[in-house]
Scaffold this active site. Structure first.
Site, PDB file in Angstrom:
ATOM      1  CE1 TYR A   1     -58.945  33.654  12.193  1.00 49.73           C
ATOM      2  CE2 TYR A   1     -57.420  34.104  13.985  1.00 49.73           C
ATOM      3  CZ  TYR A   1     -57.658  33.637  12.714  1.00 49.73           C
ATOM      4  OH  TYR A   1     -56.622  33.152  11.953  1.00 49.73           O
TER       5      TYR A   1
ATOM      6  NE  ARG B   1     -58.787  27.654   9.748  1.00 50.61           N
ATOM      7  CZ  ARG B   1     -58.271  28.818   9.379  1.00 50.61           C
ATOM      8  NH1 ARG B   1     -58.445  29.247   8.136  1.00 50.61           N
ATOM      9  NH2 ARG B   1     -57.607  29.578  10.221  1.00 50.61           N
TER      10      ARG B   1
ATOM     11  NE  ARG C   1     -47.694  33.267   7.281  1.00 47.57           N
ATOM     12  CZ  ARG C   1     -48.408  33.859   8.220  1.00 47.57           C
ATOM     13  NH1 ARG C   1     -49.495  34.549   7.910  1.00 47.57           N
ATOM     14  NH2 ARG C   1     -48.065  33.753   9.475  1.00 47.57           N
TER      15      ARG C   1
ATOM     16  CD  GLU D   1     -56.159  39.210   6.415  1.00 44.56           C
ATOM     17  OE1 GLU D   1     -56.170  39.286   7.667  1.00 44.56           O
ATOM     18  OE2 GLU D   1     -56.740  38.323   5.777  1.00 44.56           O
TER      19      GLU D   1
HETATM   20  C1  3EB Z   1     -52.236  36.249   9.984  1.00 45.02           C
HETATM   21  O1  3EB Z   1     -51.256  36.296   9.253  1.00 45.02           O
HETATM   22  C2  3EB Z   1     -53.327  37.243   9.676  1.00 45.02           C
HETATM   23  O2  3EB Z   1     -57.173  32.181   9.685  1.00 45.02           O
HETATM   24  O3  3EB Z   1     -57.409  31.665   7.592  1.00 45.02           O
HETATM   25  C3  3EB Z   1     -54.678  35.824   7.379  1.00 45.02           C
HETATM   26  C4  3EB Z   1     -55.081  34.885   6.418  1.00 45.02           C
HETATM   27  C5  3EB Z   1     -55.051  35.657   8.691  1.00 45.02           C
HETATM   28  C6  3EB Z   1     -55.844  33.783   6.782  1.00 45.02           C
HETATM   29  C7  3EB Z   1     -56.989  32.416   8.493  1.00 45.02           C
HETATM   30  C8  3EB Z   1     -55.827  34.553   9.047  1.00 45.02           C
HETATM   31  C9  3EB Z   1     -56.219  33.616   8.106  1.00 45.02           C
HETATM   32  O4  3EB Z   1     -52.324  35.484  10.951  1.00 45.02           O
HETATM   33  C10 3EB Z   1     -54.674  36.658   9.723  1.00 45.02           C
END
Ligand code: 3EB
Length: 363
Positions: free
Chosen positions: A151, A158, A223, A330
């Site tokens: 990850y 990215r 978010r 999630e």
């Molecule tokens: C977080 O809040 C949980 O790397 O694109 C959630 C949504 C999460 C998108 C991303 C990662 C991603 O960090 C993980």
């Protein structure tokens, strides 16, 4: 649950609508189809139809869940391929996707960097230069390779592409990044003619501001993204949301407690959107997609989530691995409010036409 998000009618929504509602015409065509996203054991792209993709997060059967997602526009779309980038567009929106095979020994950071660079170039060359919402699926997300978790390698690739493309944090899309057993890196996105309004969560540090203890480059997403949908709806695409407060995992390994923390985060993100205008105070989730590490625990999750979201929202459960090992669940979401009702003078007064009410949403 407020039904306003549904009041648009199936054809006018740019959000997952009930795929069981028949929309195909006599020839079997579905002219307004922007995307149909199914889930199964493997990522699939059909050269004959770029409008339909399969994502390798297998559905977890639960109740009357329909198992797939359909985005429709109120007018006809056009579709094609640019090399291996599939695309569909119409009106103000573009759906694009890319599935890159991952050869043995390949460097995931490089692979991700190249995939994002190509997608960014494609999107910028289109009439839809603003990525609003991106979904990323990678295999063995928590495995270590070359000394880093995969990850983290993904995040690095990215971030490098976005930096090279001079995309500032204020233009990052909302996103999901999930691990699955299916091989390859699958990315699909919704882009707009106009940028959206990013929304952060005061309970959480912005992901792009996470301390670098989690990886050399922080995750490049916001978010949630608020944008104007078809026929004057307002749409909120909520990123994958987990049991993280600040930047710290809460209740490591404890599914029920993580679920409740995640719901608090979803509420908090939506509260931010609702505060932006009187019209948005009616915003509720109409669609939730839930990724679970352990499919056997779907019932207990569904009981809590149903009670919170209400009977009118669609829930889809998928098997997937979350990007931190200590996270069990999630949840991503989509909310919408229909256009202000012109026949209701009181509402018309409260809600001036889109574009005037929320100056921060326009360029
Ligand atoms: C977080 O809040 C949980 O790397 O694109 C959630 C949504 C999460 C998108 C991303 C990662 C991603 O960090 C993980």
């Amino acid at each position: 649950m407020d039904r306003d998000g549904r009041g648009l009618g199936n054809r006018a929504q740019l959000l997952p609508s009930d795929p069981r509602e028949p929309t195909e015409d006599a020839e079997g065509a579905d002219p307004g189809l922007l995307a149909e996203i199914r889930h199964g054991p493997r990522h699939v792209r059909d050269p004959a139809d770029p409008r339909r993709i399969v994502i390798g997060t297998p559905p977890i059967p639960m109740g009357r869940a329909s198992g797939h997602e359909v985005w429709r526009l109120p007018h006809a779309t056009e579709a094609g391929w640019a090399d291996d980038i599939g695309y569909v567009f119409g009106g103000d929106f573009l759906f694009a996707h890319l599935l890159v095979p991952e050869p043995v020994g390949a460097d995931l950071a490089r692979l991700t960097h190249q995939a994002y660079a190509r997608l960014l170039t494609f999107v910028r060359g289109s009439r839809y230069p603003h990525p609003l919402r991106v979904w990323n699926y990678l295999s063995r997300i928590n495995a270590y390779e070359r000394g880093v978790e995969r990850y983290q390698a993904f995040c690095r690739g990215r971030a490098t592409a976005l930096t090279e493309g001079a995309v500032p944090e204020s233009r990052f899309p909302a996103a999901t990044a999930i691990g699955c057993d299916a091989p390859g890196l699958s990315i699909h996105l919704l882009a707009g003619r106009q940028p959206g309004t990013p929304i952060e969560n005061p309970r959480q540090l912005s992901a792009y501001a996470y301390p670098l203890t989690y990886g050399r480059r922080s995750p490049s997403f916001v978010r949630a993204m608020l944008y104007d949908g078809p026929q004057h709806s307002r749409e909120l695409a909520i990123s994958g949301t987990a049991s993280i407060v600040g930047h710290v995992t809460m209740h490591p390994g404890q599914l029920q407690r993580q679920l409740r923390e995640t719901i608090r985060n979803l509420d908090s993100v939506m509260r931010g959107a609702r505060a932006l205008s009187p019209r948005l105070s009616r915003l509720h989730p109409v669609w939730l997609k839930v990724y679970l590490r352990d499919p056997d625990r779907v019932r207990e999750v569904d009981a809590v989530l149903r009670a919170w979201a209400g009977e009118d929202s669609s829930l889809l459960y998928l098997r997937g691995s979350i990007c931190r090992r200590d996270l069990e669940i999630e949840i991503e979401g989509h909310g919408a409010v229909s256009r202000p009702d012109r026949d209701d003078p009181a509402r018309a007064e409260r809600d001036p036409p889109v574009g005037q009410q929320d100056p921060s949403a326009t360029k």
